[in-house]
Enzyme design. Sequence first.
Site, PDB file in Angstrom:
ATOM      1  CG  ASP A   1     -38.970  49.176 -10.318  1.00 40.24           C
ATOM      2  OD1 ASP A   1     -38.845  50.419 -10.353  1.00 40.24           O
ATOM      3  OD2 ASP A   1     -38.427  48.461  -9.460  1.00 40.24           O
ATOM      4  CB  VAL A   2     -39.694  54.158 -13.411  1.00 42.39           C
ATOM      5  CG1 VAL A   2     -41.111  54.296 -13.910  1.00 42.39           C
ATOM      6  CG2 VAL A   2     -39.545  54.621 -11.963  1.00 42.39           C
TER       7      VAL A   2
ATOM      8  CE1 TYR B   1     -39.602  62.635  -2.829  1.00 45.04           C
ATOM      9  CE2 TYR B   1     -39.366  64.784  -1.791  1.00 45.04           C
ATOM     10  CZ  TYR B   1     -40.063  63.928  -2.625  1.00 45.04           C
ATOM     11  OH  TYR B   1     -41.206  64.362  -3.254  1.00 45.04           O
TER      12      TYR B   1
ATOM     13  CE  LYS C   1     -39.230  63.903  -6.135  1.00 44.40           C
ATOM     14  NZ  LYS C   1     -39.991  63.472  -7.317  1.00 44.40           N
TER      15      LYS C   1
ATOM     16  CB  SER D   1     -40.037  67.828  -4.356  1.00 49.02           C
ATOM     17  OG  SER D   1     -40.346  68.309  -3.065  1.00 49.02           O
TER      18      SER D   1
ATOM     19  N   GLY E   1     -46.310  56.615 -12.577  1.00 44.68           N
ATOM     20  CA  GLY E   1     -46.992  56.862 -11.299  1.00 44.68           C
ATOM     21  C   GLY E   1     -48.368  57.476 -11.512  1.00 44.68           C
TER      22      GLY E   1
ATOM     23  NE  ARG F   1     -50.647  54.224  -5.244  1.00 44.17           N
ATOM     24  CZ  ARG F   1     -49.582  54.458  -4.460  1.00 44.17           C
ATOM     25  NH1 ARG F   1     -49.655  55.354  -3.498  1.00 44.17           N
ATOM     26  NH2 ARG F   1     -48.451  53.806  -4.645  1.00 44.17           N
TER      27      ARG F   1
ATOM     28  CB  ILE G   1     -49.709  67.863  -3.349  1.00 40.52           C
ATOM     29  CG1 ILE G   1     -48.831  68.952  -4.007  1.00 40.52           C
ATOM     30  CG2 ILE G   1     -50.991  67.631  -4.135  1.00 40.52           C
ATOM     31  CD1 ILE G   1     -49.439  70.322  -4.126  1.00 40.52           C
TER      32      ILE G   1
ATOM     33  CB  ALA H   1     -29.749  63.842  -3.066  1.00 39.35           C
TER      34      ALA H   1
HETATM   35  P1  NAP Z   1     -48.161  58.702  -4.415  1.00 41.75           P
HETATM   36  O1  NAP Z   1     -49.562  59.073  -4.119  1.00 41.75           O
HETATM   37  O2  NAP Z   1     -47.360  57.951  -3.387  1.00 41.75           O
HETATM   38  O3  NAP Z   1     -48.134  57.888  -5.813  1.00 41.75           O
HETATM   39  C1  NAP Z   1     -46.899  57.442  -6.323  1.00 41.75           C
HETATM   40  C2  NAP Z   1     -47.127  56.838  -7.696  1.00 41.75           C
HETATM   41  O4  NAP Z   1     -45.862  56.404  -8.219  1.00 41.75           O
HETATM   42  C3  NAP Z   1     -48.028  55.613  -7.664  1.00 41.75           C
HETATM   43  O5  NAP Z   1     -48.775  55.556  -8.850  1.00 41.75           O
HETATM   44  C4  NAP Z   1     -47.011  54.464  -7.617  1.00 41.75           C
HETATM   45  O6  NAP Z   1     -47.627  53.276  -8.088  1.00 41.75           O
HETATM   46  C5  NAP Z   1     -45.921  55.011  -8.546  1.00 41.75           C
HETATM   47  N1  NAP Z   1     -44.577  54.444  -8.325  1.00 41.75           N
HETATM   48  C6  NAP Z   1     -43.833  54.476  -7.196  1.00 41.75           C
HETATM   49  N2  NAP Z   1     -42.664  53.841  -7.386  1.00 41.75           N
HETATM   50  C7  NAP Z   1     -42.655  53.415  -8.674  1.00 41.75           C
HETATM   51  C8  NAP Z   1     -41.721  52.685  -9.474  1.00 41.75           C
HETATM   52  N3  NAP Z   1     -40.540  52.283  -8.986  1.00 41.75           N
HETATM   53  N4  NAP Z   1     -42.048  52.415 -10.765  1.00 41.75           N
HETATM   54  C9  NAP Z   1     -43.246  52.802 -11.273  1.00 41.75           C
HETATM   55  N5  NAP Z   1     -44.153  53.501 -10.569  1.00 41.75           N
HETATM   56  C10 NAP Z   1     -43.871  53.800  -9.282  1.00 41.75           C
HETATM   57  O7  NAP Z   1     -47.267  59.996  -4.751  1.00 41.75           O
HETATM   58  P2  NAP Z   1     -47.722  61.509  -5.050  1.00 41.75           P
HETATM   59  O8  NAP Z   1     -47.812  62.230  -3.760  1.00 41.75           O
HETATM   60  O9  NAP Z   1     -48.825  61.550  -6.027  1.00 41.75           O
HETATM   61  O10 NAP Z   1     -46.363  62.037  -5.734  1.00 41.75           O
HETATM   62  C11 NAP Z   1     -46.161  62.011  -7.133  1.00 41.75           C
HETATM   63  C12 NAP Z   1     -44.844  62.710  -7.436  1.00 41.75           C
HETATM   64  O11 NAP Z   1     -44.889  64.048  -6.933  1.00 41.75           O
HETATM   65  C13 NAP Z   1     -43.629  62.054  -6.775  1.00 41.75           C
HETATM   66  O12 NAP Z   1     -42.523  62.115  -7.627  1.00 41.75           O
HETATM   67  C14 NAP Z   1     -43.385  62.923  -5.550  1.00 41.75           C
HETATM   68  O13 NAP Z   1     -42.060  62.883  -5.138  1.00 41.75           O
HETATM   69  C15 NAP Z   1     -43.781  64.287  -6.088  1.00 41.75           C
HETATM   70  N6  NAP Z   1     -44.150  65.230  -5.050  1.00 41.75           N
HETATM   71  C16 NAP Z   1     -45.204  64.988  -4.222  1.00 41.75           C
HETATM   72  C17 NAP Z   1     -45.513  65.918  -3.238  1.00 41.75           C
HETATM   73  C18 NAP Z   1     -46.671  65.726  -2.304  1.00 41.75           C
HETATM   74  O14 NAP Z   1     -46.809  66.550  -1.378  1.00 41.75           O
HETATM   75  N7  NAP Z   1     -47.499  64.728  -2.458  1.00 41.75           N
HETATM   76  C19 NAP Z   1     -44.742  67.074  -3.118  1.00 41.75           C
HETATM   77  C20 NAP Z   1     -43.679  67.281  -3.977  1.00 41.75           C
HETATM   78  C21 NAP Z   1     -43.389  66.358  -4.953  1.00 41.75           C
HETATM   79  P3  NAP Z   1     -47.096  51.808  -7.588  1.00 41.75           P
HETATM   80  O15 NAP Z   1     -46.981  51.883  -6.103  1.00 41.75           O
HETATM   81  O16 NAP Z   1     -48.105  50.834  -8.109  1.00 41.75           O
HETATM   82  O17 NAP Z   1     -45.790  51.654  -8.270  1.00 41.75           O
END
Ligand code: NAP
Length: 247
Positions: A63-64, A155, A159, A142, A15, A18, A188, A157
């Site tokens: 796809d992970v 989600y 995490k 998270s 991931g 982005r 974030i 569960a």
């Molecule tokens: P994001 O902006 O939606 O980016 C998600 C990334 O994961 C993208 O690069 C996406 O690329 C990739 N991805 C999604 N499904 C995938 C799959 N099956 N295989 C490979 N790559 C995959 O998310 P983010 O907000 O940066 O979040 C990143 C992590 O932090 C996540 O685990 C999220 O749960 C955690 N988190 C985020 C927040 C927050 O507030 N943003 C808070 C707590 C935890 P593709 O779509 O090209 O696959």
Amino acid sequence: MNGRELNGKVALVTGGSRGIGLAISESLASAGCRVAIVARNGQRASEAAEALPGEGHAGFGCDVADSGAVQQMTTEVEAAVGPVDILVNNAGITRDNILIRMKDEEFDEVIATNLKGAFNLTRAVARGMMKRRDGAILNITSVVGLTGNAGQANYAASKAGMVGLTKSVAKELAGRGVRCNAIAPGFIRTDMTDELSDSQVEALKGIIPMGALGEPADISGVARFLVGPFARYITGQVLAVDGGMVM
Ligand code: NAP
């Protein structure tokens, strides 16, 4: 940390195209790593890798949740970038719904990506790390995995499962020189939280002691610390980076 304390190391960031994963990839590249960025959209992963500071980075489409594809992709990463020293399990998705309306697919997809994905990657790189008696694994969980959240049973569960995975991997691999930790981000600013309405963001600010959402850079600096030499005696820990939400 202005030096290049990770010079010559290879990091694989899922991931990483982005949001938080991209910020972590940039931070590890600045510290001297060659970074393999993995995302479902391989072209975006490659573009993100090309824009990183330094040389030797590459992007991979995978796809992970698909364990066979992960095994094959890891082999390609090791051939093209090098043996993986640092793994960041960051890829994650949400499929929010209230429990009684939640469909099987919504539950299964989130568990398969967030939790099974982290397992797939960890298993694929652990053997090499153990043989080299060196490695760092970082799971992005998270605060929701620690507290639960209405509308996010799937989600939360997934995490919470990552917390158990982190501690089990840490215990299993500590004697082989491999560390495993987790960061539990609060809210974030990324594509994931762009879905929130202005009123939801205002309500959130009320429950964040520091009164603001975080930025991806608030996570990436901590990630760089946890996978690097300054954290060499830290394993099995879950660090909340959340403006004080969970204490
Ligand atoms: P994001 O902006 O939606 O980016 C998600 C990334 O994961 C993208 O690069 C996406 O690329 C990739 N991805 C999604 N499904 C995938 C799959 N099956 N295989 C490979 N790559 C995959 O998310 P983010 O907000 O940066 O979040 C990143 C992590 O932090 C996540 O685990 C999220 O749960 C955690 N988190 C985020 C927040 C927050 O507030 N943003 C808070 C707590 C935890 P593709 O779509 O090209 O696959």
